[in-house]
Design a protein around this motif. Sequence first.
Motif, PDB file in Angstrom:
ATOM      1  N   GLN A  60       0.917  -1.032   0.166  1.00 51.90           N
ATOM      2  CA  GLN A  60       0.057   0.332   0.106  1.00 51.90           C
ATOM      3  C   GLN A  60       0.990   1.393   0.109  1.00 51.90           C
ATOM      4  OE1 GLN A  60      -2.339  -0.510   3.612  1.00 51.90           O
ATOM      5  NE2 GLN A  60      -4.483  -1.866   2.520  1.00 51.90           N
ATOM      6  N   ILE A  61       0.640   2.182  -0.913  1.00 48.49           N
ATOM      7  CA  ILE A  61       1.762   2.943  -0.988  1.00 48.49           C
ATOM      8  C   ILE A  61       0.363   4.305  -1.053  1.00 48.49           C
ATOM      9  CG2 ILE A  61       2.968   4.804  -2.579  1.00 48.49           C
ATOM     10  CD1 ILE A  61       2.375   1.409  -4.077  1.00 48.49           C
ATOM     11  N   THR A  62       1.290   5.487  -0.281  1.00 53.33           N
ATOM     12  CA  THR A  62       1.250   6.573   0.801  1.00 53.33           C
ATOM     13  C   THR A  62       1.387   8.105   0.145  1.00 53.33           C
ATOM     14  OG1 THR A  62      -1.158   5.531   2.284  1.00 53.33           O
ATOM     15  CG2 THR A  62      -0.337   7.586   1.772  1.00 53.33           C
ATOM     16  N   PRO A  63       1.742   8.523  -0.415  1.00 54.87           N
ATOM     17  CA  PRO A  63       1.740   9.934  -0.552  1.00 54.87           C
ATOM     18  C   PRO A  63       1.970  11.184  -0.133  1.00 54.87           C
ATOM     19  CG  PRO A  63       0.953  10.147  -2.958  1.00 54.87           C
ATOM     20  CD  PRO A  63       0.292   8.472  -2.309  1.00 54.87           C
ATOM     21  N   ARG A  64       2.560  11.188   0.112  1.00 58.01           N
ATOM     22  CA  ARG A  64       2.223  12.342   1.460  1.00 58.01           C
ATOM     23  C   ARG A  64       2.757  13.876   1.246  1.00 58.01           C
ATOM     24  NH1 ARG A  64      -1.376  10.684   4.548  1.00 58.01           N
ATOM     25  NH2 ARG A  64      -1.175   8.192   5.848  1.00 58.01           N
ATOM     26  N   ALA A  65       3.778  14.458  -0.079  1.00 62.37           N
ATOM     27  CA  ALA A  65       3.946  15.327  -0.726  1.00 62.37           C
ATOM     28  C   ALA A  65       4.562  14.802  -1.384  1.00 62.37           C
ATOM     29  CB  ALA A  65       5.175  16.377   0.372  1.00 62.37           C
ATOM     30  N   CYS A  66       4.893  15.943  -2.549  1.00 67.90           N
ATOM     31  CA  CYS A  66       5.894  15.732  -3.575  1.00 67.90           C
ATOM     32  C   CYS A  66       6.449  16.603  -5.275  1.00 67.90           C
ATOM     33  CB  CYS A  66       4.984  14.703  -4.996  1.00 67.90           C
ATOM     34  SG  CYS A  66       5.676  13.855  -6.322  1.00 67.90           S
ATOM     35  N   TYR A  67       7.191  17.081  -4.820  1.00 69.28           N
ATOM     36  CA  TYR A  67       8.026  17.792  -5.021  1.00 69.28           C
ATOM     37  C   TYR A  67       8.789  18.044  -6.613  1.00 69.28           C
ATOM     38  CZ  TYR A  67       6.769  19.716  -0.631  1.00 69.28           C
ATOM     39  OH  TYR A  67       6.528  19.962   0.860  1.00 69.28           O
ATOM     40  N   THR A  68       8.405  19.436  -7.575  1.00 67.96           N
ATOM     41  CA  THR A  68       8.883  19.845  -8.202  1.00 67.96           C
ATOM     42  C   THR A  68      10.100  21.340  -8.191  1.00 67.96           C
ATOM     43  OG1 THR A  68       7.273  20.014  -9.397  1.00 67.96           O
ATOM     44  CG2 THR A  68       8.353  18.081 -10.072  1.00 67.96           C
ATOM     45  N   ARG A  69      10.361  21.630  -9.543  1.00 67.82           N
ATOM     46  CA  ARG A  69      11.333  22.723  -9.638  1.00 67.82           C
ATOM     47  C   ARG A  69      10.618  23.358 -10.370  1.00 67.82           C
ATOM     48  NH1 ARG A  69      17.530  21.953  -7.249  1.00 67.82           N
ATOM     49  NH2 ARG A  69      17.075  21.278  -5.284  1.00 67.82           N
ATOM     50  N   PRO A  70      10.857  24.784 -10.624  1.00 72.19           N
ATOM     51  CA  PRO A  70      10.499  25.493 -11.890  1.00 72.19           C
ATOM     52  C   PRO A  70      11.239  24.775 -13.333  1.00 72.19           C
ATOM     53  CG  PRO A  70      10.896  26.847  -9.969  1.00 72.19           C
ATOM     54  CD  PRO A  70      10.831  25.549  -9.538  1.00 72.19           C
ATOM     55  N   PRO A  71      10.950  24.458 -14.315  1.00 71.78           N
ATOM     56  CA  PRO A  71      11.076  24.050 -15.418  1.00 71.78           C
ATOM     57  C   PRO A  71      12.769  25.234 -15.932  1.00 71.78           C
ATOM     58  CG  PRO A  71       9.151  25.115 -15.953  1.00 71.78           C
ATOM     59  CD  PRO A  71       9.494  25.536 -14.838  1.00 71.78           C
ATOM     60  N   THR A  72      13.036  26.062 -14.840  1.00 71.20           N
ATOM     61  CA  THR A  72      14.296  27.494 -15.423  1.00 71.20           C
ATOM     62  C   THR A  72      15.362  26.503 -14.264  1.00 71.20           C
ATOM     63  OG1 THR A  72      13.536  28.786 -13.765  1.00 71.20           O
ATOM     64  CG2 THR A  72      12.946  28.776 -16.667  1.00 71.20           C
ATOM     65  N   GLU A  73      14.715  25.834 -13.143  1.00 77.37           N
ATOM     66  CA  GLU A  73      15.667  25.156 -12.306  1.00 77.37           C
ATOM     67  C   GLU A  73      16.530  24.111 -12.733  1.00 77.37           C
ATOM     68  OE1 GLU A  73      17.433  26.609  -9.818  1.00 77.37           O
ATOM     69  OE2 GLU A  73      16.024  28.755 -10.225  1.00 77.37           O
ATOM     70  N   THR A  74      17.389  23.764 -11.825  1.00 76.45           N
ATOM     71  CA  THR A  74      17.832  22.061 -11.958  1.00 76.45           C
ATOM     72  C   THR A  74      16.694  21.110 -11.571  1.00 76.45           C
ATOM     73  OG1 THR A  74      20.115  22.512 -11.968  1.00 76.45           O
ATOM     74  CG2 THR A  74      19.627  20.391 -11.157  1.00 76.45           C
ATOM     75  N   GLN A  75      16.345  19.879 -12.306  1.00 77.07           N
ATOM     76  CA  GLN A  75      15.053  19.091 -12.081  1.00 77.07           C
ATOM     77  C   GLN A  75      15.566  18.279 -10.977  1.00 77.07           C
ATOM     78  OE1 GLN A  75      11.874  19.616 -12.540  1.00 77.07           O
ATOM     79  NE2 GLN A  75      12.532  21.623 -13.462  1.00 77.07           N
ATOM     80  N   ARG A  76      14.660  18.549 -10.007  1.00 76.46           N
ATOM     81  CA  ARG A  76      14.951  17.285  -8.871  1.00 76.46           C
ATOM     82  C   ARG A  76      13.425  17.621  -8.014  1.00 76.46           C
ATOM     83  NH1 ARG A  76      19.286  16.840  -4.675  1.00 76.46           N
ATOM     84  NH2 ARG A  76      19.298  14.581  -5.819  1.00 76.46           N
ATOM     85  N   THR A  77      13.471  16.415  -8.476  1.00 74.40           N
ATOM     86  CA  THR A  77      12.070  15.322  -8.320  1.00 74.40           C
ATOM     87  C   THR A  77      12.141  14.480  -6.932  1.00 74.40           C
ATOM     88  OG1 THR A  77      10.979  15.904 -10.930  1.00 74.40           O
ATOM     89  CG2 THR A  77       9.445  14.489  -9.015  1.00 74.40           C
ATOM     90  N   SER A  78      10.722  15.222  -6.335  1.00 72.37           N
ATOM     91  CA  SER A  78      10.824  13.834  -4.772  1.00 72.37           C
ATOM     92  C   SER A  78       9.932  13.489  -4.399  1.00 72.37           C
ATOM     93  CB  SER A  78      11.810  14.607  -4.157  1.00 72.37           C
ATOM     94  OG  SER A  78      11.459  16.251  -4.107  1.00 72.37           O
ATOM     95  N   VAL A  79       9.250  12.730  -3.451  1.00 73.34           N
ATOM     96  CA  VAL A  79       7.738  12.495  -3.125  1.00 73.34           C
ATOM     97  C   VAL A  79       8.276  11.752  -2.040  1.00 73.34           C
ATOM     98  CG1 VAL A  79       7.986  10.053  -4.005  1.00 73.34           C
ATOM     99  CG2 VAL A  79       5.801  11.434  -2.877  1.00 73.34           C
ATOM    100  N   PHE A  80       7.332  12.303  -0.713  1.00 77.00           N
ATOM    101  CA  PHE A  80       7.808  11.545   0.572  1.00 77.00           C
ATOM    102  C   PHE A  80       6.653  10.717   0.554  1.00 77.00           C
ATOM    103  CE2 PHE A  80       7.102  11.406   4.797  1.00 77.00           C
ATOM    104  CZ  PHE A  80       8.719  11.113   5.386  1.00 77.00           C
ATOM    105  N   VAL A  81       6.886   9.542   1.068  1.00 77.92           N
ATOM    106  CA  VAL A  81       5.814   8.426   0.886  1.00 77.92           C
ATOM    107  C   VAL A  81       5.846   7.553   1.540  1.00 77.92           C
ATOM    108  CG1 VAL A  81       7.735   7.331  -0.764  1.00 77.92           C
ATOM    109  CG2 VAL A  81       5.127   6.892  -1.096  1.00 77.92           C
ATOM    110  N   GLU A  82       4.725   6.456   2.173  1.00 77.78           N
ATOM    111  CA  GLU A  82       4.807   5.669   3.369  1.00 77.78           C
ATOM    112  C   GLU A  82       4.219   4.930   2.784  1.00 77.78           C
ATOM    113  OE1 GLU A  82       3.412   8.801   6.928  1.00 77.78           O
ATOM    114  OE2 GLU A  82       1.672   7.750   5.890  1.00 77.78           O
ATOM    115  N   VAL A  83       5.281   3.265   3.128  1.00 73.36           N
ATOM    116  CA  VAL A  83       4.601   2.420   2.616  1.00 73.36           C
ATOM    117  C   VAL A  83       4.328   0.880   3.174  1.00 73.36           C
ATOM    118  CG1 VAL A  83       5.374   0.371   0.581  1.00 73.36           C
ATOM    119  CG2 VAL A  83       5.791   2.690   0.149  1.00 73.36           C
ATOM    120  N   ASP A  84       3.427   0.443   2.968  1.00 76.30           N
ATOM    121  CA  ASP A  84       2.751  -0.196   4.230  1.00 76.30           C
ATOM    122  C   ASP A  84       2.992  -2.033   3.541  1.00 76.30           C
ATOM    123  OD1 ASP A  84       2.560   1.157   6.111  1.00 76.30           O
ATOM    124  OD2 ASP A  84       0.681   1.573   5.866  1.00 76.30           O
ATOM    125  N   GLN A  85       3.304  -3.739   4.220  1.00 72.51           N
ATOM    126  CA  GLN A  85       3.209  -4.624   3.958  1.00 72.51           C
ATOM    127  C   GLN A  85       1.352  -5.031   3.397  1.00 72.51           C
ATOM    128  OE1 GLN A  85       6.552  -7.032   2.570  1.00 72.51           O
ATOM    129  NE2 GLN A  85       4.914  -8.707   3.655  1.00 72.51           N
TER     130      GLN A  85
END
Length: 149
Positions: A60-85
Amino acid sequence: MNLPLFLRTVIVALALGAVPASAQTIANPVAAFSGLDKITGRITNFDVYINETVQFGALQITPRACYTRPPTETQRTSVFVEVDQVSLKGSVTRIFTGWMFADSPALNAIDHAVYDIWLLDCKQNSDVPPPDAPAAAPEGGAPAEDTRG
């Protein structure tokens, strides 16, 4: 000690607390994941809204936050996630809580014998309706049954 002017400037700037400006982050309502079933070799792409829980196999996957940067910046895409079995008996065990980075999928600490998941992107919208959106009525006029569970 006679330091070059550039080096003296850097030392003074650091001593005064000057640091480079960090890139502005953009919060996104949708995290796009890819999942691998290691038994069948099947890869599935799926979108998940922030704070929505979806099931991929026994995970079970639950993302809590998902961030990107503006297209003019170096891209770094990240997510804070909780994963349960989910076990065969129905008990739920948290196996991962933390950040995933789209540009470094091997950095996530999800160690599962059957499934791998990784972040593909963070998005502003999805073809999947949001969890609180009413289901569209089929042509017969009766409301559609929500099967997303």
